[in-house]
Design a protein around this motif. Structure first.
Motif, mmCIF file in Angstrom:
data_model
loop_
_atom_site.group_PDB
_atom_site.id
_atom_site.type_symbol
_atom_site.label_atom_id
_atom_site.label_comp_id
_atom_site.label_asym_id
_atom_site.label_seq_id
_atom_site.Cartn_x
_atom_site.Cartn_y
_atom_site.Cartn_z
ATOM 1 N N ASP A 21 48.892 48.419 42.463
ATOM 2 C CA ASP A 21 48.558 47.025 42.756
ATOM 3 C C ASP A 21 47.284 46.602 42.045
ATOM 4 O O ASP A 21 46.344 47.385 41.937
ATOM 5 N N ALA A 22 47.248 45.351 41.614
ATOM 6 C CA ALA A 22 46.019 44.805 41.049
ATOM 7 C C ALA A 22 45.908 43.344 41.453
ATOM 8 O O ALA A 22 46.924 42.681 41.724
ATOM 9 N N GLU A 23 44.705 42.841 41.499
ATOM 10 C CA GLU A 23 44.459 41.439 41.846
ATOM 11 C C GLU A 23 43.165 41.005 41.168
ATOM 12 O O GLU A 23 42.217 41.790 41.105
ATOM 13 N N LEU A 24 43.140 39.775 40.641
ATOM 14 C CA LEU A 24 41.940 39.324 39.935
ATOM 15 C C LEU A 24 41.653 37.852 40.184
ATOM 16 O O LEU A 24 42.576 37.044 40.330
ATOM 17 N N VAL A 40 35.165 40.040 47.008
ATOM 18 C CA VAL A 40 34.077 41.010 46.952
ATOM 19 C C VAL A 40 33.828 41.485 45.517
ATOM 20 O O VAL A 40 32.717 41.430 45.009
ATOM 21 N N PHE A 41 34.898 41.953 44.860
ATOM 22 C CA PHE A 41 34.754 42.578 43.547
ATOM 23 C C PHE A 41 35.358 41.748 42.408
ATOM 24 O O PHE A 41 35.316 42.164 41.253
ATOM 25 N N GLU A 42 35.992 40.627 42.736
ATOM 26 C CA GLU A 42 36.699 39.780 41.752
ATOM 27 C C GLU A 42 37.953 40.437 41.195
ATOM 28 O O GLU A 42 38.979 39.789 41.043
ATOM 29 N N ARG A 43 37.853 41.734 40.849
ATOM 30 C CA ARG A 43 38.970 42.433 40.217
ATOM 31 C C ARG A 43 39.136 43.789 40.894
ATOM 32 O O ARG A 43 38.219 44.613 40.842
ATOM 33 N N HIS A 81 43.169 32.915 41.984
ATOM 34 C CA HIS A 81 43.396 34.339 41.709
ATOM 35 C C HIS A 81 44.882 34.654 41.722
ATOM 36 O O HIS A 81 45.712 33.845 42.157
ATOM 37 N N GLY A 82 45.187 35.823 41.246
ATOM 38 C CA GLY A 82 46.569 36.280 41.225
ATOM 39 C C GLY A 82 46.598 37.773 41.015
ATOM 40 O O GLY A 82 45.553 38.411 40.835
ATOM 41 N N GLU A 129 38.764 49.824 32.513
ATOM 42 C CA GLU A 129 38.206 49.291 31.273
ATOM 43 C C GLU A 129 38.052 47.772 31.320
ATOM 44 O O GLU A 129 37.209 47.194 30.632
ATOM 45 N N SER A 130 38.879 47.118 32.124
ATOM 46 C CA SER A 130 38.831 45.657 32.232
ATOM 47 C C SER A 130 37.981 45.181 33.410
ATOM 48 O O SER A 130 38.094 44.020 33.821
ATOM 49 N N GLY A 131 37.156 46.066 33.957
ATOM 50 C CA GLY A 131 36.223 45.642 34.999
ATOM 51 C C GLY A 131 36.776 45.622 36.406
ATOM 52 O O GLY A 131 36.191 45.012 37.299
ATOM 53 N N PHE A 132 37.908 46.300 36.628
ATOM 54 C CA PHE A 132 38.477 46.373 37.969
ATOM 55 C C PHE A 132 37.851 47.530 38.755
ATOM 56 O O PHE A 132 37.492 48.549 38.170
ATOM 57 N N THR A 133 37.753 47.344 40.074
ATOM 58 C CA THR A 133 37.219 48.373 40.974
ATOM 59 C C THR A 133 38.354 48.911 41.836
ATOM 60 O O THR A 133 39.154 48.142 42.364
ATOM 61 N N GLU A 134 38.391 50.233 41.985
ATOM 62 C CA GLU A 134 39.450 50.833 42.797
ATOM 63 C C GLU A 134 39.134 50.723 44.286
ATOM 64 O O GLU A 134 38.000 50.947 44.710
ATOM 65 N N ILE A 135 40.142 50.391 45.087
ATOM 66 C CA ILE A 135 39.968 50.277 46.533
ATOM 67 C C ILE A 135 41.033 51.105 47.271
ATOM 68 O O ILE A 135 42.055 51.486 46.687
ATOM 69 N N HIS A 136 40.756 51.358 48.566
ATOM 70 C CA HIS A 136 41.694 52.060 49.445
ATOM 71 C C HIS A 136 41.794 51.257 50.735
ATOM 72 O O HIS A 136 40.815 51.161 51.464
#
Lengths: 422, 422
Positions: A225-228, A196-199, A387-388, A148-155
């Motif tokens: 994990d999350a990073e933005l 790449v995706f910012e979030r 970022h953090g 919902e906050s614009g994050f993209t899932e990665i593997h």
């Protein structure tokens, strides 16, 4: 007849139905028997009075899988208010051997080690199963809040060429003739992906060759994990933590945890001073909080703010990883934080360095060779925003949420110093 | 001023805005310069005419991260129809070094190996980034479809005491003094969990020590796994595959893949006969389909049914794992299936054995000792319903969906025989 689930019985009163599931419990009285059937929706009571059905039930032990066709009858004394009568009982598995743990008891009373040895059976108990329903809801809430906050899932890769956090506690293996390590965290990858995706976020296994045999350590756990990017400082990360934790708790309707509208904060330096005064200890030279100190802070936050949650910010650089961003104007401290939940750390995060030169300096400062990180530090040569991010250990969080004393109770098939099976 | 994303420009015409992102491209003409800014939402054109801004832009190379404050102006010639004028340009990173791959070109034209060496930069290119947006959407669609169907998400061990699929292609490591292996699939765990939740799924890494250096093999990939109990046979599993694939494709609006209302099916025996006749080969003794045979079947399905998808069912037991359920009344065949998508296998699944005795017999038949599986086979001693499941390799599916020639292009940081970094 199509199978219905046990929680559908009230809608079928007076009608014929088919249920399928496990024989959770049998009560074999002289004139009548009661079969409690367990399926994924819950439990259902089946009244076995007819000789043919009774003969079938006598032969089929607990945990045998059966299909039952019968009539639904209202009975306020039955669990859920409805039961099945005049059943025809048909086994779908061989008759089960007597289970090694008594699943029909309200609580399992064997020792933890025995229960874990028999995890494929233990997990069928409603109280154990519930832990992993909560776990699934927590993960879903985490993903929902971040998506919902614009994050993209990665593997990201779990096989890496160098240990990311430190040389200690890392599993190593032969990888087609070269040395590889199991990733201790997706840290460097999620940072690269900010470019790449910012979030970004990831839900995946991490590995720690923990030589500690405690109630808090696992050799594999699930890291959220999350990073933005494009943050001002660690406070922007804390705002996302707040939202993520809110989503994680909101998905679990059966737990009375409340995430306050504003989570209270205390700087590490102030926390140490308060704890030292309260406990009569000189902690002025301490670079970290001991579990007892975190417990005290948890009680303090509950008392002062009525909050189960407390952010501790500004941890000393000495105790944080090389990629941690220093606190501007406050020598030795950092733009980092932990989130305590009822006095236990459940989230760690902070602002990271984002300039290539700062990474080289930080690694040199710690005496770590920069070349082994070079493939990853590429991202920083070519423009990375401030970022953090943060990481949450799923099992520890769920254990705390449910008040489980041992993190192994929140790991599906825990791995530790002594356990590699089942 | 709060940052907006590039796709918000049309709503801010005539107003001052702040954008942040990467300098994707500079066009430095004599009288004016154009800066194309890239953020997570897309690209935005910034017109740089003022001397101060021009001087700043001259110093900042492509990939430098900047904050830009300016006015939004409608311009039908600009990408998206709007642009930013009178900008103030402020760097948020050090000036970037010239990137090793030319990100501003419509397509990257370096060789795959070079692109993968520089993955942290390569992935910033819109065409590469899109692959992983699709990947995230596919995973989300998979989870959504299964959650809606009553499945529970699980996280299983990746460190196991014995190789699950076969002795080959398995990574091994020292685990606190004993031998452990990296899980090649969550197969036995998801089956055990059918005893708990009836319906489970997992999205996680699996590991194959593949000694093959082909366009289809990875040493780590993301497996989308599901397993469900109380099935009649493999057809009930295929119905869930159909729904899952539908969800996976539905989430990707930019791809013109269509999952038909009914996916055509062909039995392995018929498939082999048809392919043999068409290609003039005697395949009657073949236990498996070669890639060329799958391609022919893909074309056949497109021709006969107008379908990109085709189920092949009933694969010979000789080529399926020990837990595969035989096909009743048809010696040597099984209740298994593959799903071909445009002539490439993307899903494998089937009905499993569910009786303890059948497992002992199947392992004995293959000369495998049962004791190493005993911790896992516990579940079957204590009642398991008829069940089955399937697995989808995420990278292979996405590569096929997007027509990528090499599966490495769909793996975020691929791992193979020769590659362990970045």
């Amino acid at each position: 007849m199509q199978r219905i689930l046990s929680d559908q019985l009230p809608y079928q009163a007076g009608r014929p139905v088919t249920l399928s599931g496990w024989i959770h419990r049998r009560r074999l009285l002289k004139s009548v028997a009661f079969l409690i059937l367990r399926d994924r929706a819950g439990l259902a009571q089946v009244v076995v009075a007819e000789p043919h059905a009774r003969a079938a039930l006598d032969r089929l032990g607990e945990e045998t899988v059966v299909r039952i066709t019968g009539q639904v009858r209202e009975n306020p004394a039955a669990p859920g208010g409805f039961e099945v009568v005049q059943p025809v009982i048909e086994p779908l598995s061989d008759p089960a051997e007597p289970p090694p743990v008594e699943l029909h008891r309200p609580q399992l009373n064997a020792g933890l080690s025995t229960l874990l040895d028999h995890a494929p059976v233990t997990l069928r108990h409603p109280s154990w199963r519930r832990v992993f329903e909560v776990s699934a809801a927590v993960v879903s809430g985490f993903r929902g809040a971040l998506t919902e906050s614009g994050f993209t899932e990665i593997h990201t890769p779990k096989l890496v060429a160098s240990a990311t956090e430190s040389g200690a506690n890392v599993f190593s293996l032969d990888y087609f003739g070269t040395r590889a390590y199991l990733a201790q965290s997706p840290q460097l990858y999620k940072q690269m992906m900010v470019g790449v995706f910012e979030r970004v976020f990831e839900v995946g296994p991490v590995f720690r060759a923990e030589p500690h045999d405690t109630s808090r350590h696992l050799a594999q756990y699930t890291s959220l994990d999350a990073e933005l990017g494009f943050i001002g400082d660690h406070r922007d990360v804390m705002a996302v933590v707040h939202k993520a934790i809110g989503g994680m708790v909101a998905g679990v309707s059966t737990v009375d945890a409340v995430v306050p509208e504003a989570i209270p904060e205390v700087h590490f330096a102030d926390a140490v001073r308060m704890v030292g005064e309260a406990l009569g200890e000189d902690l002025s030279a301490e670079p970290d909080l001991a579990p007892a100190h975190e417990r005290w802070l948890g009680e303090w936050a509950a008392r002062e703010y009525g909050s189960d949650f407390l952010f501790v910010t500004g941890y000393p650089l000495a105790k944080r990883p090389f990629y941690t961003h220093p606190e501007p104007g406050r020598e030795g401290y950092t733009n980092s934080f932990d989130l305590l939940y009822r006095g236990v750390e459940v989230v760690t995060g902070g602002q990271r360095l984002h300039r290539y030169g700062d990474y080289l300096a930080a690694l040199a400062e710690r005496g770590e060779p920069a070349d082994q990180y070079e493939p990853y530090l590429q991202a920083f040569r070519y423009g990375m925003p401030p970022h953090g991010g943060f990481a949450i250990g799923l099992e520890r969080f769920v254990a705390r949420l449910l008040g489980l004393p041992n993190v192994r109770q929140a790991a599906l098939f825990p791995r530790d110093l002594h356990r590699l099976t089942p």
